[in-house]
Write an enzyme that holds these catalytic residues in place. Structure first.
Site, short mmCIF file in Angstrom:
data_model
loop_
_atom_site.label_atom_id
_atom_site.label_comp_id
_atom_site.label_asym_id
_atom_site.label_seq_id
_atom_site.Cartn_x
_atom_site.Cartn_y
_atom_site.Cartn_z
N TYR A 141 0.82 -1.22 0.00
CA TYR A 141 0.00 0.00 0.00
C TYR A 141 0.86 1.26 0.00
CZ TYR A 141 -4.76 -1.79 0.83
OH TYR A 141 -5.99 -2.35 0.72
N LYS A 192 3.16 -15.30 1.76
CA LYS A 192 3.31 -15.97 0.47
C LYS A 192 4.81 -16.23 0.31
CE LYS A 192 1.71 -17.55 -3.46
NZ LYS A 192 0.84 -18.75 -3.53
N ASP A 224 -3.05 -18.05 -0.16
CA ASP A 224 -4.06 -18.74 -0.98
C ASP A 224 -4.72 -19.85 -0.17
OD1 ASP A 224 -1.59 -20.02 -1.00
OD2 ASP A 224 -1.72 -20.67 -3.09
N ASP A 248 -6.37 -6.90 4.05
CA ASP A 248 -7.53 -6.24 3.44
C ASP A 248 -8.45 -7.29 2.83
OD1 ASP A 248 -9.12 -4.14 2.31
OD2 ASP A 248 -8.11 -4.46 0.39
N ASP A 252 -12.26 -8.98 4.45
CA ASP A 252 -13.55 -8.97 3.74
C ASP A 252 -14.11 -10.38 3.66
OD1 ASP A 252 -13.52 -6.22 3.13
OD2 ASP A 252 -14.24 -6.57 1.09
C1 IPM Z 1 -10.41 -1.18 4.16
C2 IPM Z 1 -10.68 -0.52 2.84
C3 IPM Z 1 -9.54 0.42 2.51
C4 IPM Z 1 -8.27 -0.42 2.41
C5 IPM Z 1 -9.73 1.28 1.28
C6 IPM Z 1 -11.00 2.09 1.34
C7 IPM Z 1 -8.54 2.18 1.02
O1 IPM Z 1 -10.88 -1.48 1.85
O2 IPM Z 1 -10.28 -0.46 5.16
O3 IPM Z 1 -10.34 -2.41 4.19
O4 IPM Z 1 -7.97 -0.97 1.35
O5 IPM Z 1 -7.57 -0.53 3.41
MG MG Z 2 -10.99 -3.48 2.58
#
Ligand code: IPM
Ligand code: MG
Length: 357
Positions: A141, A192, A224, A248, A252
């Site tokens: 990032y 990885k 993975d 990240d 999710d």
């Molecule tokens: C998160 C979001 C952010 C990230 C974005 C909005 C920059 O997806 O907080 O997980 O990638 O960290």
């Molecule tokens: Mg995110």
């Protein structure tokens, strides 16, 4: 002493969901002598529209001066074609980076009432309680160099740099091990290392730090495989520690095990537990302004704020049990709705949590 909270609602559903969390905090000010003062400011696309920047220097200074920050979400279709340097997401990344919020805690906890709301079988997710510890201020990032360049043959090439220094890995590893010590003493480090040298080093450094926590059982897993194991058998995990991008993605994924990404809170902490608190989900521009969003991830983020920065564990627990109560009452926003339940909007959900306090 009064503690100062900076509220940054941001874009999309951000203003709606933060308003509900503010409602909850205001209720605690009255009922439990929570001594806080809240001020609001702009971040993301909202800040860009006002100042031409996704985070003004003035707002950055307010964030530095605050005891904690509660953020909604940033981004939306409207700003997608802007230059990447001024996109809404940059405002969030600047906050994380300049405040040195390197430790991102994302608890994927399944409220038993929501076992049927997950797309996975209830028996696979029942009892799920994972803490993802994501490194937040390094990795790909932020690595330099980065950009899009034109090659000699005229073709364009995009590039980013995936870097981690030993000290960055060491400090996030300590956060993860300490968290594991307070939980079930199992830590999975995700990398990885079969392909990327940067994560080969990650693995080595985690093993070095592990020597200071002999009680914690450490496992290393390729990313993975970790993604696969999360849907195959998620309950094998207690604490997971990983870098910025893998964290990240995996957070999710893990959020959906809990029924909805609308349930996943997060805390981003610096060395001294000063922090920014935000739901792990995005700004959901498709449902913004319609009173449809689930405010629980933001309300639970406010609970994390009480726990980690404001030193009011008892109030964090109070919010968490209020959330559990409204789920018991059968109240559900659209994202966690199942037949037979009572569908409510964002505001009604917030009001119900306040009532349940
Ligand atoms: C998160 C979001 C952010 C990230 C974005 C909005 C920059 O997806 O907080 O997980 O990638 O960290
Ligand atoms: Mg995110």
């Amino acid at each position: 002493m009064t503690q100062h909270i900076l509220i940054l609602p941001g874009d999309g559903i951000g203003p709606e969901i933060t308003a509900e969390a503010v409602k909850v905090l205001n209720a605690l000010k009255v009922s439990d002598n929570l001594d806080i003062e809240m001020t609001e400011d702009l971040v993301g696309g909202a800040a860009y529209d006002a100042h031409g920047l996704p985070l003004s220097d003035e707002t950055m200074a307010k964030a530095q001066a605050a005891d904690a920050i509660l953020l909604g979400a940033v981004g939306g279709y409207k700003w997608e074609s802007l230059d990447i340097s001024v996109r809404p997401e940059k405002g969030l990344l600047r906050l994380r980076s300049e405040m040195k919020l390197f430790a991102n805690l994302r608890p994927a906890f399944l409220y038993p009432q929501l076992a049927d709301a997950s797309t996975l079988k209830p028996e696979v997710v029942a009892g799920l309680d994972i803490l993802i510890v994501r490194e937040l201020t390094g990795g790909i990032y932020f690595g330099q160099p980065r950009g899009i360049r034109v090659l000699e043959n005229g073709e364009r090439q995009g590039f980013n740099t995936y870097v981690y220094s030993e000290s960055e890995i060491t400090r996030i590893a300590h956060v993860a091990f300490k968290a594991a010590m307070k939980r079930n003493k199992k830590l999975t480090s995700v990398d990885k290392a079969n392909v990327l040298e940067v994560t080969e080093l990650w693995r080595e450094v985690v093993d070095t730090v592990a020597k200071e926590y002999p009680e914690v059982e450490v496992k290393h897993m390729y990313v993975d495989n970790a993604a696969m194991q999360l849907v195959l058998n998620p309950k094998q995990f207690d604490v997971m520690v990983t870098g910025n991008m893998f964290g990240d993605i995996l957070s999710d994924e893990a959020s959906m095990l809990t029924g909805s990404i609308g349930m996943l809170a997060s805390a981003s902490l610096d060395e001294n537990n000063k922090g920014m608190y935000e739901p792990s989900h995005g700004s959901a521009p498709d449902i913004a302004g319609q009173d449809l969003a689930n405010p629980l991830a933001t309300i639970l983020s406010a609970a994390m704020m009480l726990r980690y920065t404001l030193g009011r564990e008892e109030l964090a627990l109070k919010i968490e049990s209020a959330v559990s109560k409204v789920l018991d009452q059968g109240l559900r926003t659209g994202d966690i709705y199942l037949e037979g339940m009572t569908k409510v909007g964002c505001r009604e959900m917030g009001d119900a949590v306040v009532a349940a306090l």
